[in-house]
Design a protein around this motif. Structure first.
Motif, PDB file in Angstrom:
ATOM      1  N   ASN A  76       0.798  -1.132   0.030  1.00  0.00           N
ATOM      2  CA  ASN A  76      -0.057  -0.082   0.005  1.00  0.00           C
ATOM      3  C   ASN A  76       0.782   1.151  -0.237  1.00  0.00           C
ATOM      4  OD1 ASN A  76      -2.349  -1.653   0.283  1.00  0.00           O
ATOM      5  ND2 ASN A  76      -2.318  -1.555   2.396  1.00  0.00           N
ATOM      6  N   VAL A  77       0.371   2.552  -0.362  1.00  0.00           N
ATOM      7  CA  VAL A  77       0.988   3.555  -0.534  1.00  0.00           C
ATOM      8  C   VAL A  77       1.295   4.108   0.744  1.00  0.00           C
ATOM      9  CG1 VAL A  77       1.007   6.060  -1.274  1.00  0.00           C
ATOM     10  CG2 VAL A  77      -0.039   4.123  -2.907  1.00  0.00           C
ATOM     11  N   GLY A  78       2.389   4.391   1.181  1.00  0.00           N
ATOM     12  CA  GLY A  78       2.714   4.907   2.389  1.00  0.00           C
ATOM     13  C   GLY A  78       3.293   3.846   3.261  1.00  0.00           C
ATOM     14  N   HIS A  79       3.318   2.685   2.944  1.00  0.00           N
ATOM     15  CA  HIS A  79       3.787   1.681   4.015  1.00  0.00           C
ATOM     16  C   HIS A  79       5.209   1.527   4.093  1.00  0.00           C
ATOM     17  CE1 HIS A  79       3.599  -2.559   5.761  1.00  0.00           C
ATOM     18  NE2 HIS A  79       4.778  -2.963   4.792  1.00  0.00           N
TER      19      HIS A  79
END
Length: 83
Positions: A76-79
């Motif tokens: 996921n984006v920001g992981h």
């Protein structure tokens, strides 16, 4: 074999390529022979310059590489990635 300071017979003169018919040193023509070599010399110098320039250009392009990370599954984006 006789030295060049002594007169030699006609049979010996024929076997030595740098002596003329009369037993003296033969003159080497330089004008026409030198003109034939000039284009080959210029082509050789140009080939060396082009090869050195191409090698420098190729080596400079290899220095601009960037390290990347590849992952095996979607994230996921920001992981935050952990080791």
């Amino acid at each position: 074999m006789t030295s060049t300071s002594q007169r030699s017979t006609g049979a010996e003169v024929g076997s030595v390529t740098w002596l003329g018919k009369n037993g003296r040193l033969a003159a080497v023509p330089t004008g026409r022979r030198a003109r034939r070599r000039l284009p080959h010399l210029l082509a050789g110098v140009l080939l060396v310059v082009v090869c050195v320039g191409g090698a420098l250009w190729w080596a400079a392009g290899a220095q601009g590489r960037v390290s990347v990370l590849a992952i095996a599954r979607p994230v996921n984006v920001g992981h935050v990635l952990e080791p």
